[in-house]
Design a protein around this motif. Sequence first.
Motif, short mmCIF file in Angstrom:
data_model
loop_
_atom_site.label_atom_id
_atom_site.label_comp_id
_atom_site.label_asym_id
_atom_site.label_seq_id
_atom_site.Cartn_x
_atom_site.Cartn_y
_atom_site.Cartn_z
N VAL A 1 -47.16 112.48 -33.73
CA VAL A 1 -45.95 112.18 -33.72
C VAL A 1 -45.38 111.40 -32.49
N THR A 2 -44.72 110.16 -33.08
CA THR A 2 -44.13 109.11 -32.19
C THR A 2 -42.76 109.24 -31.92
N GLU A 3 -42.13 109.93 -33.14
CA GLU A 3 -40.52 109.75 -33.16
C GLU A 3 -39.96 110.75 -34.38
N ALA A 4 -38.92 111.35 -34.04
CA ALA A 4 -38.38 112.02 -35.26
C ALA A 4 -37.05 111.11 -35.68
N VAL A 5 -37.16 111.12 -36.88
CA VAL A 5 -36.11 110.16 -37.64
C VAL A 5 -34.82 111.00 -37.94
N PRO A 6 -33.74 110.78 -37.50
CA PRO A 6 -32.37 111.51 -37.75
C PRO A 6 -32.30 111.49 -39.29
N ARG A 7 -32.31 112.69 -40.11
CA ARG A 7 -32.22 113.02 -41.41
C ARG A 7 -30.99 112.78 -42.10
N GLY A 8 -29.92 112.80 -41.56
CA GLY A 8 -28.83 112.77 -42.03
C GLY A 8 -28.27 111.70 -43.00
N PRO A 9 -28.84 110.29 -42.42
CA PRO A 9 -28.37 109.27 -43.45
C PRO A 9 -29.65 108.91 -44.58
N LEU A 10 -30.83 109.89 -44.17
CA LEU A 10 -31.85 109.46 -45.36
C LEU A 10 -31.61 110.05 -46.76
N ARG A 11 -32.03 109.34 -47.76
CA ARG A 11 -31.98 110.05 -49.07
C ARG A 11 -33.07 109.47 -49.89
N ARG A 12 -33.72 110.57 -50.70
CA ARG A 12 -34.83 110.33 -51.68
C ARG A 12 -34.34 109.57 -52.93
N VAL A 13 -35.06 108.46 -53.29
CA VAL A 13 -34.37 107.69 -54.45
C VAL A 13 -35.25 108.17 -55.76
N GLN A 14 -34.36 108.40 -56.83
CA GLN A 14 -34.94 108.89 -58.14
C GLN A 14 -34.73 107.77 -59.24
N THR A 15 -34.95 108.08 -60.52
CA THR A 15 -34.61 107.00 -61.36
C THR A 15 -33.81 107.96 -62.51
N PRO A 16 -33.09 107.55 -63.31
CA PRO A 16 -32.80 106.16 -63.85
C PRO A 16 -31.98 105.34 -62.84
N GLN A 17 -32.57 104.07 -62.49
CA GLN A 17 -31.63 103.27 -61.68
C GLN A 17 -31.07 102.07 -62.78
N GLY A 18 -29.58 102.12 -62.30
CA GLY A 18 -28.80 101.19 -63.32
C GLY A 18 -28.43 99.86 -62.57
N PHE A 19 -28.41 98.83 -63.42
CA PHE A 19 -27.94 97.66 -62.95
C PHE A 19 -27.06 96.82 -64.02
N HIS A 20 -25.99 96.17 -63.69
CA HIS A 20 -25.44 95.17 -64.41
C HIS A 20 -26.73 94.03 -65.00
N ARG A 21 -26.93 94.02 -66.31
CA ARG A 21 -28.11 93.14 -66.67
C ARG A 21 -28.36 91.83 -66.23
N ALA A 22 -27.16 91.11 -65.91
CA ALA A 22 -27.29 89.77 -65.15
C ALA A 22 -27.72 89.85 -63.84
N VAL A 23 -27.37 90.93 -63.02
CA VAL A 23 -27.77 91.10 -61.59
C VAL A 23 -29.28 91.54 -61.85
N LEU A 24 -29.73 92.16 -62.47
CA LEU A 24 -31.26 92.50 -62.51
C LEU A 24 -32.05 91.21 -62.91
N VAL A 25 -31.79 90.81 -63.90
CA VAL A 25 -32.43 89.54 -64.43
C VAL A 25 -32.54 88.26 -63.28
N ALA A 26 -31.38 88.22 -62.63
CA ALA A 26 -31.42 87.24 -61.68
C ALA A 26 -32.25 87.66 -60.32
N ALA A 27 -32.13 88.94 -60.13
CA ALA A 27 -33.08 89.48 -58.85
C ALA A 27 -34.59 89.26 -59.32
N TYR A 28 -34.90 89.56 -60.50
CA TYR A 28 -36.26 89.49 -60.97
C TYR A 28 -36.70 88.09 -60.93
N ALA A 29 -35.96 87.17 -61.27
CA ALA A 29 -36.16 85.73 -61.42
C ALA A 29 -36.33 85.26 -60.03
#
Length: 225
Positions: free
Chosen positions: A143-171
């Motif tokens: 162990v080199t470091e403990a990470v403050p866990r307060g601001p940490l989050r585990r990310v799940q799905t479904p993840q939602g996007f305005h369609r045009a935003v996701l299309v532009a990001a993948y492009a």
Amino acid sequence: MSAVGIVAAAGSGSRLGADRPKALVELAGRPLVAWAVDTLLAGGVGEVVVVVPAAEREAFAAVLPGGVRLVDGGATRTASVRAGLAAAGTAADAVLVHDAARPLTPPDVVARVLAALAAGAPAVVPVLPVVDTTVVVDAAGTVTEAVPRGPLRRVQTPQGFHRAVLVAAYAALDDAAELTDDAAVVRADGIPVATVAGDERAAKVTVAHDLRIAEVLAAVPLGSS
Ligand code: C5P
């Protein structure tokens, strides 16, 4: 707002040790992919595209409702979602991307994601807090470091996007890029990602132990776990 769902189901599931693609493995008598499609429809998504391993189209078609469209996936999750997005059409205002590997996600999570999009968020992910002490280790495992866990989050799905935003990001994303989720794709394009509450039942089935836990949870009615 109208939404199309993309279910990423083209993974091999080698870590599960099954004799078939993970999304076709059964939980309480039904393939994981069927649970994931039902969750999206029950939560308010109008139509669903399922991204499948090219060699397994027929097996997927046999276990999914007729209205669901099937698309051949790619070598990585990023490539698979890119293929799903290309097939999703331009009619819907929003796109929800969901993992087939999260079969017990309650429809409430879908509804929360859709509500955040309708309220104006361009991108939204369901998250849970990190409850364990979380550390960084070096190459030797020390162990080199403990990470403050307060601001940490585990990310799940479904993840939602305005369609045009996701299309532009993948492009804008390099063809060879390999990211673990779609929020990372839009963040790489400078889009802020909002959060809503996830759910422990939306845990990902990766190894055999996860499937055993899911079998237990599937027998528990929603609201009591
Ligand atoms: O491998 P992992 O569990 O992170 O995969 C998450 C989801 O992405 C799974 O539902 C899997 O089927 C999907 N996937 C995909 N195409 C790939 C790899 C994974 O659709 N090439």
